[in-house]
Design an enzyme around this catalytic site. Structure first.
Site, PDB file in Angstrom:
ATOM      1  N   CYS A 157       7.454   0.841  14.147  1.00 10.09           N
ATOM      2  CA  CYS A 157       7.972  -0.086  13.132  1.00 10.09           C
ATOM      3  C   CYS A 157       9.301   0.497  12.635  1.00 10.09           C
ATOM      4  CB  CYS A 157       6.990  -0.200  11.978  1.00 10.09           C
ATOM      5  SG  CYS A 157       6.722   1.373  11.145  1.00 10.09           S
ATOM      6  N   GLU A 161      -0.196   7.889   2.527  1.00 10.97           N
ATOM      7  CA  GLU A 161       0.496   6.784   1.829  1.00 10.97           C
ATOM      8  C   GLU A 161      -0.258   6.399   0.551  1.00 10.97           C
ATOM      9  OE1 GLU A 161       1.446   3.112   4.055  1.00 10.97           O
ATOM     10  OE2 GLU A 161       0.922   2.061   2.211  1.00 10.97           O
TER      11      GLU A 161
HETATM   12  S1  SF4 Z   1       5.336   0.420   5.357  1.00 10.18           S
HETATM   13 FE1  SF4 Z   1       4.570   1.787   6.945  1.00 10.18          FE
HETATM   14  S2  SF4 Z   1       3.978   0.423   8.645  1.00 10.18           S
HETATM   15 FE2  SF4 Z   1       5.267  -0.783   7.243  1.00 10.18          FE
HETATM   16  S3  SF4 Z   1       7.350  -0.563   8.081  1.00 10.18           S
HETATM   17 FE3  SF4 Z   1       7.077   1.060   6.569  1.00 10.18          FE
HETATM   18  S4  SF4 Z   1       6.370   2.845   7.737  1.00 10.18           S
HETATM   19 FE4  SF4 Z   1       6.085   1.032   9.017  1.00 10.18          FE
END
Ligand code: SF4
Length: 296
Positions: free
Chosen positions: A12, A129
């Protein structure tokens, strides 16, 4: 055997950006860049090895004390403000590769707390996270994916819910419905922010579409990668026989005997080279199958 690729798969933008930031910094700091990432930069062994070759090490997130000097790089998952403070106090240089979409979740949770909401973060409480979001929101914040864990709590005046960026939307909706059932009427206001990020949504819907067309699905990603595990669950839910692997060496030709269509997808932390290597191996299996069939 037809090999079909997911419309969207692999890195991503948040992960790609974090890797580029650390790579650039390491290359600019010469032979011994003295950079340590706080936890693995992404949960993928290929990327971790690549970083090691650039001289970038990583430290367990419970062990910042092991970083004596140099630069500490915070990953796309983000960190709690207390962690940033500790790094400053230790005199470390800081490289912050937090994904901007994670920053938005941290801010959203913090704002709700400031407005008097009790906040629930729907996510894996042990994931970096989620820890970072809870760190920003404050210690009264609850992180959970289990409704059972909160159903008996005293109804707060105001209740806010955000999600870890990589969760499955259908599961989040189900959790929110359970919370509404239990607390609506007892709680004055319930506010829900759907903070599952757009790249995750696209990745998941691409995997789902492909799994509907394929007998077998191969999902590529690190063993510790939560978003890859979600892709596997989504493909299985569509009825495709699904295998989650880290790389081509785990593929077993027996999985594809008599199979006409195989789909390939990959988690947000999976590099292109792993995807290419898996597809190349699948093509080689197919070629071998054709040779054997011609012989017979
Ligand atoms: S929040 Fe996490 S999964 Fe979504 S773009 Fe950012 S790094 Fe990637």
């Amino acid at each position: 055997m037809e090999i079909k690729l997911a419309r969207e798969m692999g890195f991503c933008f948040g992960v790609r950006k974090a890797i580029q930031l650390v790579e650039k910094e390491a290359q600019g700091r010469g032979l011994n860049p003295n950079i340590t990432t706080f936890g693995q930069l992404v949960h993928n062994p290929v990327v971790v090895n690549h970083m090691a070759k650039l001289g970038v090490s990583n430290v367990d997130t419970r062990e910042m004390a092991q970083v004596q000097d140099g630069m500490i790089a915070f990953t796309a998952h983000g960190v709690a403000p207390q962690v940033i403070e500790e790094a400053r106090e230790r005199g470390l240089e800081i490289l912050d590769a937090t994904c901007p979409l994670v920053t938005l979740i941290q801010q959203s949770a913090r704002e709700m707390v400031d407005q008097g909401f009790k906040v629930i973060v729907y996510g894996d409480k042990n994931h970096p996270e989620v820890k970072s979001i809870v760190g920003w929101a404050g210690k009264d914040t609850i992180a959970t994916m289990e409704f059972e864990e909160i159903k008996d709590m005293r109804p707060p005046k105001r209740l806010g819910i955000v999600s870890q960026s990589t969760q499955i939307l259908e599961h989040f909706k189900h959790f929110v419905a359970q919370v509404n059932d239990q607390f609506l009427g007892k709680t004055k206001e319930i506010k829900v922010h759907n903070t599952i990020c757009a790249p995750t949504t696209h990745l998941q819907s691409s995997a789902q579409e492909l799994a509907q067309e394929c007998e077998v699905m191969v999902v590529i990603g690190g063993k510790k990668s939560a978003n890859t595990a979600h892709l596997r669950d989504i493909c299985e839910a569509e009825g495709a026989r699904t295998y989650k692997i880290e790389g081509p060496d785990e593929l077993d030709p027996a999985w594809f005997e008599g199979v006409q269509t195989v789909g390939v997808t990959a988690g947000a932390s999976t590099p292109d080279e792993s995807i290419e290597a898996v597809v190349a191996r699948l093509k080689a299996f197919d070629l071998l199958k054709q040779v054997q069939e011609n012989k017979n």
